[in-house]
Write a protein that holds these residues in place. Structure first.
Motif, PDB file in Angstrom:
ATOM      1  N   LEU A 110      -9.431   7.771  13.035  1.00  0.00           N
ATOM      2  CA  LEU A 110      -8.985   8.019  11.669  1.00  0.00           C
ATOM      3  C   LEU A 110      -9.134   9.490  11.293  1.00  0.00           C
ATOM      4  CD1 LEU A 110      -7.984   6.611   9.042  1.00  0.00           C
ATOM      5  CD2 LEU A 110     -10.390   6.542   8.333  1.00  0.00           C
ATOM      6  N   ILE A 111      -8.088  10.063  10.699  1.00  0.00           N
ATOM      7  CA  ILE A 111      -8.143  11.405  10.121  1.00  0.00           C
ATOM      8  C   ILE A 111      -8.324  11.289   8.612  1.00  0.00           C
ATOM      9  CG2 ILE A 111      -6.920  13.568   9.732  1.00  0.00           C
ATOM     10  CD1 ILE A 111      -5.375  13.112  12.308  1.00  0.00           C
ATOM     11  N   ALA A 112      -7.420  10.582   7.966  1.00  0.00           N
ATOM     12  CA  ALA A 112      -7.457  10.445   6.506  1.00  0.00           C
ATOM     13  C   ALA A 112      -7.034   9.035   6.113  1.00  0.00           C
ATOM     14  CB  ALA A 112      -6.536  11.472   5.848  1.00  0.00           C
ATOM     15  N   GLY A 113      -7.726   8.474   5.104  1.00  0.00           N
ATOM     16  CA  GLY A 113      -7.349   7.153   4.615  1.00  0.00           C
ATOM     17  C   GLY A 113      -8.420   6.087   4.816  1.00  0.00           C
ATOM     18  N   ALA A 114      -9.715   6.500   4.742  1.00  0.00           N
ATOM     19  CA  ALA A 114     -10.796   5.534   4.974  1.00  0.00           C
ATOM     20  C   ALA A 114     -10.796   4.404   3.951  1.00  0.00           C
ATOM     21  CB  ALA A 114     -12.149   6.249   4.963  1.00  0.00           C
ATOM     22  N   GLU A 168      -8.816  15.630   6.467  1.00  0.00           N
ATOM     23  CA  GLU A 168      -9.696  14.673   5.770  1.00  0.00           C
ATOM     24  C   GLU A 168     -10.194  15.260   4.457  1.00  0.00           C
ATOM     25  OE1 GLU A 168     -14.128  12.626   6.122  1.00  0.00           O
ATOM     26  OE2 GLU A 168     -13.268  13.596   7.896  1.00  0.00           O
ATOM     27  N   ILE A 169     -10.626  16.518   4.506  1.00  0.00           N
ATOM     28  CA  ILE A 169     -11.143  17.182   3.307  1.00  0.00           C
ATOM     29  C   ILE A 169     -10.065  17.295   2.238  1.00  0.00           C
ATOM     30  CG2 ILE A 169     -11.946  19.414   2.416  1.00  0.00           C
ATOM     31  CD1 ILE A 169     -13.427  19.741   5.135  1.00  0.00           C
ATOM     32  N   ASP A 170      -8.896  17.812   2.610  1.00  0.00           N
ATOM     33  CA  ASP A 170      -7.842  18.050   1.619  1.00  0.00           C
ATOM     34  C   ASP A 170      -7.277  16.744   1.071  1.00  0.00           C
ATOM     35  OD1 ASP A 170      -8.262  20.690   2.033  1.00  0.00           O
ATOM     36  OD2 ASP A 170      -6.323  21.147   2.912  1.00  0.00           O
ATOM     37  N   ASP A 171      -7.226  15.710   1.892  1.00  0.00           N
ATOM     38  CA  ASP A 171      -6.755  14.411   1.423  1.00  0.00           C
ATOM     39  C   ASP A 171      -7.681  13.878   0.331  1.00  0.00           C
ATOM     40  OD1 ASP A 171      -4.967  11.959   1.907  1.00  0.00           O
ATOM     41  OD2 ASP A 171      -6.962  11.095   2.168  1.00  0.00           O
ATOM     42  N   ASN A 172      -8.984  14.073   0.515  1.00  0.00           N
ATOM     43  CA  ASN A 172      -9.946  13.607  -0.489  1.00  0.00           C
ATOM     44  C   ASN A 172      -9.948  14.482  -1.734  1.00  0.00           C
ATOM     45  OD1 ASN A 172     -12.041  11.301   0.376  1.00  0.00           O
ATOM     46  ND2 ASN A 172     -11.352  12.360   2.210  1.00  0.00           N
ATOM     47  N   LEU A 173      -9.944  15.790  -1.541  1.00  0.00           N
ATOM     48  CA  LEU A 173      -9.987  16.696  -2.686  1.00  0.00           C
ATOM     49  C   LEU A 173      -8.740  16.561  -3.557  1.00  0.00           C
ATOM     50  CD1 LEU A 173     -11.403  19.949  -1.035  1.00  0.00           C
ATOM     51  CD2 LEU A 173     -12.570  18.483  -2.686  1.00  0.00           C
ATOM     52  N   LYS A 219       0.495   7.243  10.251  1.00  0.00           N
ATOM     53  CA  LYS A 219       1.110   8.423  10.847  1.00  0.00           C
ATOM     54  C   LYS A 219       0.219   8.828  12.013  1.00  0.00           C
ATOM     55  CE  LYS A 219       3.430  10.030   6.654  1.00  0.00           C
ATOM     56  NZ  LYS A 219       3.678  11.162   5.723  1.00  0.00           N
ATOM     57  N   VAL A 220       0.792   8.825  13.208  1.00  0.00           N
ATOM     58  CA  VAL A 220       0.013   9.049  14.426  1.00  0.00           C
ATOM     59  C   VAL A 220       0.259  10.467  14.932  1.00  0.00           C
ATOM     60  CG1 VAL A 220      -0.505   8.224  16.741  1.00  0.00           C
ATOM     61  CG2 VAL A 220       0.244   6.595  14.981  1.00  0.00           C
ATOM     62  N   TRP A 221      -0.824  11.249  15.019  1.00  0.00           N
ATOM     63  CA  TRP A 221      -0.746  12.656  15.431  1.00  0.00           C
ATOM     64  C   TRP A 221      -1.323  12.853  16.823  1.00  0.00           C
ATOM     65  CZ3 TRP A 221       1.253  16.427  12.085  1.00  0.00           C
ATOM     66  CH2 TRP A 221       1.476  16.011  10.759  1.00  0.00           C
ATOM     67  N   THR A 222      -0.755  13.825  17.542  1.00  0.00           N
ATOM     68  CA  THR A 222      -1.295  14.227  18.845  1.00  0.00           C
ATOM     69  C   THR A 222      -1.547  15.736  18.832  1.00  0.00           C
ATOM     70  OG1 THR A 222       0.936  14.542  19.752  1.00  0.00           O
ATOM     71  CG2 THR A 222      -0.109  12.393  20.099  1.00  0.00           C
ATOM     72  N   ASP A 223      -2.238  16.212  19.873  1.00  0.00           N
ATOM     73  CA  ASP A 223      -2.570  17.651  20.004  1.00  0.00           C
ATOM     74  C   ASP A 223      -3.316  18.157  18.776  1.00  0.00           C
ATOM     75  OD1 ASP A 223      -1.191  17.781  22.489  1.00  0.00           O
ATOM     76  OD2 ASP A 223       0.703  18.017  21.422  1.00  0.00           O
ATOM     77  N   VAL A 224      -4.250  17.346  18.303  1.00  0.00           N
ATOM     78  CA  VAL A 224      -5.009  17.659  17.091  1.00  0.00           C
ATOM     79  C   VAL A 224      -6.392  18.171  17.472  1.00  0.00           C
ATOM     80  CG1 VAL A 224      -6.116  16.638  15.065  1.00  0.00           C
ATOM     81  CG2 VAL A 224      -3.780  15.990  15.663  1.00  0.00           C
ATOM     82  N   THR A 225      -6.822  19.285  16.877  1.00  0.00           N
ATOM     83  CA  THR A 225      -8.182  19.779  17.077  1.00  0.00           C
ATOM     84  C   THR A 225      -9.117  19.122  16.070  1.00  0.00           C
ATOM     85  OG1 THR A 225      -7.934  21.617  15.514  1.00  0.00           O
ATOM     86  CG2 THR A 225      -7.278  22.033  17.811  1.00  0.00           C
ATOM     87  N   MET A 278       0.867  -1.170   0.000  1.00  0.00           N
ATOM     88  CA  MET A 278       0.000   0.000   0.000  1.00  0.00           C
ATOM     89  C   MET A 278       0.907   1.223   0.000  1.00  0.00           C
ATOM     90  SD  MET A 278      -3.009   1.072   2.697  1.00  0.00           S
ATOM     91  CE  MET A 278      -4.057  -0.326   2.266  1.00  0.00           C
ATOM     92  N   LYS A 279       0.743   2.089  -0.992  1.00  0.00           N
ATOM     93  CA  LYS A 279       1.692   3.187  -1.183  1.00  0.00           C
ATOM     94  C   LYS A 279       1.729   4.180  -0.028  1.00  0.00           C
ATOM     95  CE  LYS A 279       0.070   4.776  -4.979  1.00  0.00           C
ATOM     96  NZ  LYS A 279      -0.062   5.696  -6.137  1.00  0.00           N
ATOM     97  N   ASP A 280       0.566   4.559   0.477  1.00  0.00           N
ATOM     98  CA  ASP A 280       0.512   5.651   1.457  1.00  0.00           C
ATOM     99  C   ASP A 280      -0.009   5.163   2.802  1.00  0.00           C
ATOM    100  OD1 ASP A 280       1.314   7.630  -0.458  1.00  0.00           O
ATOM    101  OD2 ASP A 280      -0.713   7.517  -1.288  1.00  0.00           O
ATOM    102  N   ALA A 281       0.531   5.769   3.853  1.00  0.00           N
ATOM    103  CA  ALA A 281       0.064   5.463   5.201  1.00  0.00           C
ATOM    104  C   ALA A 281      -1.247   6.194   5.466  1.00  0.00           C
ATOM    105  CB  ALA A 281       1.108   5.901   6.221  1.00  0.00           C
ATOM    106  N   ILE A 282      -2.045   5.669   6.380  1.00  0.00           N
ATOM    107  CA  ILE A 282      -3.232   6.394   6.833  1.00  0.00           C
ATOM    108  C   ILE A 282      -2.785   7.403   7.895  1.00  0.00           C
ATOM    109  CG2 ILE A 282      -4.754   4.436   6.368  1.00  0.00           C
ATOM    110  CD1 ILE A 282      -4.848   3.944   9.414  1.00  0.00           C
ATOM    111  N   HIS A 283      -3.638   8.356   8.219  1.00  0.00           N
ATOM    112  CA  HIS A 283      -3.358   9.330   9.276  1.00  0.00           C
ATOM    113  C   HIS A 283      -4.378   9.130  10.389  1.00  0.00           C
ATOM    114  CE1 HIS A 283      -0.512  12.070   7.055  1.00  0.00           C
ATOM    115  NE2 HIS A 283      -1.037  11.391   6.048  1.00  0.00           N
TER     116      HIS A 283
END
Length: 289
Positions: free
Chosen positions: A61-65, A96-101, A82-88, A45-50
């Motif tokens: 999940l943020i991006a990569g459904a 999520e929006i920009d990953d899809n667009l 890719k695991v993020w913290t301190d996320v609003t 799989m080329k790209d990691a999920i966020h």
């Protein structure tokens, strides 16, 4: 001062532990099958999920459904993330929006929904651009500073013209979640031309009839519905009060019980004042003689 989002780690996480609630759109069968075919061809799989790690260590999940769904169907126990913290919430939704667009095959309806949400988030994240007009998100003024800034930034980011962005977002701002759900089930895909027409409709009753016609398959286009709603010889102007009343009645009848209760709770004091006022006909009227 709020913390900035931090990329904590890039690692493999358990597929079953990633929560996928409240996505802006469902995964498409074609998208998932395409990914599975690609993985079978290249072996990876080329790209990691966020994902975002919340308090308590839960992963959301943020991006990569589509990538996550492909991993589930392939029987994978783990997936690179890719695991993020301190996320609003706004930051996560914007990703999520920009990953899809930027990367997904989006139909006209989903593009309108995503760009409309992106506008709302953009204005919250960049309050310096907002003029402070009440209800601006609902009745978009394309000359408002926040709108101009959003259109310019979005057009440049996704290679669209300013005019395209304005048309698409105008339609997305008009549609409520039920409208979107109904239109997704329509037998014919909603076109950009249809969405442009929807963006021009101010009457909520007309908009409801248009969505109903497209979703049921009784109408092939917005103009088909409008021809039945607006006879060629119709010249009598509409009563704005009657139009508003019909719109409120339609919205109330379509809303679930929980939404009705929340509306009553939010407007209880105002409703009590309206019901108690003897001169109710003059409420909200402006001007003098």
């Amino acid at each position: 001062m709020a913390k900035s989002p931090t990329l904590m780690t890039v690692d493999r996480v358990a597929v079953a532990e990633v929560t996928t609630a409240d996505r802006l759109r469902p995964v498409s069968e074609a998208g998932v099958e395409s990914l599975i075919a690609s993985i079978g061809e290249v072996g990876v799989m080329k790209d990691a999920i966020h994902v975002r790690q919340k308090k308590g260590g839960t992963l959301h999940l943020i991006a990569g459904a589509h990538r996550l769904e492909a991993a589930k169907r392939l029987g994978w126990n783990e997936i690179e993330a890719k695991v993020w913290t301190d996320v609003t919430d706004d930051w996560a939704l914007l990703m999520e929006i920009d990953d899809n667009l930027a990367g997904a095959e989006m139909n006209a309806l989903d593009t309108a929904v995503f760009l409309a949400r992106r506008k709302e988030i953009y204005e919250r994240l960049h309050p310096e651009t907002k003029r402070g007009v009440a209800g601006a998100a609902a009745r978009w003024d394309a000359t408002e500073p926040s709108s101009v800034a959003f259109v310019t930034a979005t057009a440049e980011k996704f290679g669209l013209s300013d005019r395209q962005v304005r048309k698409i977002v105008a339609a997305g701002l008009r549609l409520d979640p039920k409208d979107v759900s109904d239109l997704r089930s329509a037998p014919r895909a909603v076109t950009l031309k249809d969405l442009t027409e929807i963006g021009k409709i101010n009457d909520p009753v007309e908009r409801y009839r248009i969505v109903e016609g497209l979703a049921s398959g009784k109408a092939k286009s917005v103009r088909d519905v409008l021809r039945t709603l607006r006879p060629a010889n119709e010249t009598e102007p509409k009563d704005p009060v009657e139009t508003s009343l019909k719109g409120l009645s339609e919205a109330w009848s379509r809303a679930p019980l929980a939404a009705r209760r929340r509306f009553l709770e939010a407007h209880e004091e105002e409703l009590r004042k309206l019901l108690a006022n003897d001169d109710i006909e003059t409420l909200g009227a402006g001007g003098g003689e």
